[in-house]
Design a protein around this motif. Structure first.
Motif, short mmCIF file in Angstrom:
data_model
loop_
_atom_site.label_atom_id
_atom_site.label_comp_id
_atom_site.label_asym_id
_atom_site.label_seq_id
_atom_site.Cartn_x
_atom_site.Cartn_y
_atom_site.Cartn_z
N GLY A 13 41.49 26.89 14.27
CA GLY A 13 42.41 26.11 15.09
C GLY A 13 41.92 24.68 15.25
O GLY A 13 42.61 23.83 15.79
N ASN A 14 40.71 24.42 14.78
CA ASN A 14 40.14 23.07 14.82
C ASN A 14 39.61 22.76 13.43
O ASN A 14 38.53 23.21 13.05
CB ASN A 14 39.04 22.98 15.87
CG ASN A 14 38.48 21.57 16.00
OD1 ASN A 14 38.62 20.74 15.11
ND2 ASN A 14 37.83 21.30 17.12
N ILE A 15 40.36 22.01 12.67
CA ILE A 15 39.98 21.69 11.29
C ILE A 15 38.64 20.98 11.22
O ILE A 15 37.87 21.18 10.29
CB ILE A 15 41.07 20.85 10.60
CG1 ILE A 15 40.75 20.64 9.12
CG2 ILE A 15 41.26 19.51 11.24
CD1 ILE A 15 41.50 21.52 8.22
N ASP A 21 32.04 19.60 11.46
CA ASP A 21 31.84 18.33 12.14
C ASP A 21 31.17 18.57 13.49
O ASP A 21 31.60 19.42 14.26
CB ASP A 21 33.19 17.62 12.33
CG ASP A 21 33.04 16.17 12.71
OD1 ASP A 21 32.32 15.88 13.69
OD2 ASP A 21 33.65 15.33 12.03
N THR A 22 30.14 17.81 13.78
CA THR A 22 29.40 18.00 15.04
C THR A 22 30.17 17.50 16.26
O THR A 22 29.85 17.89 17.38
CB THR A 22 28.04 17.28 14.98
OG1 THR A 22 28.26 15.90 14.71
CG2 THR A 22 27.15 17.88 13.92
N ASP A 23 31.16 16.66 16.06
CA ASP A 23 31.96 16.11 17.16
C ASP A 23 33.39 16.64 17.08
O ASP A 23 34.35 15.93 17.37
CB ASP A 23 31.93 14.59 17.07
CG ASP A 23 32.25 13.92 18.38
OD1 ASP A 23 32.13 14.57 19.43
OD2 ASP A 23 32.63 12.73 18.36
N ALA A 24 33.53 17.89 16.69
CA ALA A 24 34.84 18.47 16.38
C ALA A 24 35.80 18.48 17.56
O ALA A 24 36.97 18.15 17.40
CB ALA A 24 34.65 19.89 15.85
N GLU A 25 35.32 18.84 18.74
CA GLU A 25 36.21 18.95 19.89
C GLU A 25 36.80 17.60 20.27
O GLU A 25 37.99 17.47 20.55
CB GLU A 25 35.49 19.57 21.10
CG GLU A 25 35.17 21.04 20.93
CD GLU A 25 33.92 21.30 20.10
OE1 GLU A 25 33.13 20.36 19.88
OE2 GLU A 25 33.74 22.44 19.65
N THR A 26 35.95 16.57 20.27
CA THR A 26 36.42 15.23 20.60
C THR A 26 37.43 14.74 19.57
O THR A 26 38.47 14.18 19.93
CB THR A 26 35.24 14.25 20.69
OG1 THR A 26 34.33 14.72 21.67
CG2 THR A 26 35.70 12.85 21.05
N LYS A 27 37.14 14.95 18.31
CA LYS A 27 38.06 14.51 17.26
C LYS A 27 39.40 15.23 17.34
O LYS A 27 40.45 14.62 17.11
CB LYS A 27 37.42 14.68 15.89
CG LYS A 27 36.33 13.66 15.65
CD LYS A 27 35.75 13.76 14.26
CE LYS A 27 34.70 12.68 14.07
NZ LYS A 27 34.08 12.73 12.75
#
Length: 108
Positions: A13-15, A21-27
């Motif tokens: 659900g988060n590409i 990516d270490t900053d996946a949630e923010t992106k």
């Protein structure tokens, strides 16, 4: 090519997370906010120049949002842009505890 040549992989659900990516949630949050901004611009047929006047944000930055070039944007800046374009839109966050697939939660 047969069906055996393909493997189906279900995403998280988060590409950004799926690609490590270490900053996946923010992106992901930035991408969702940018999508809302672009949606408002399109729905109201607001040009980049008009958006500049409404938001006080440079037209070049509005173009960056339109092109998903979000590296120079903070979450709060994107929120301010959205709020100025569409004050009637409500943004909310939900916090929950994540459990890894291999972990088991015991309830006593």
């Amino acid at each position: 090519m047969s069906d055996d040549d393909f493997e189906i992989v279900r995403g998280s659900g988060n590409i950004f997370a799926d690609f490590g990516d270490t900053d996946a949630e923010t992106k992901l949050m930035k991408a969702k906010l940018a999508a809302e901004i672009v949606g408002v611009l399109d729905a109201r047929k607001i040009s980049v120049r008009e958006a500049e006047k409404i938001t006080g944000v440079a037209a070049a930055d509005i173009s960056r949002v339109r092109n998903a070039d979000l590296a120079k944007f903070t979450l709060d800046r994107l929120l301010r842009i959205l709020r100025r374009l569409a004050p009637m839109i409500e943004v909310s966050l939900t916090f929950s505890t994540r459990v890894a697939a291999d972990e088991r939660v015991a309830v006593y």
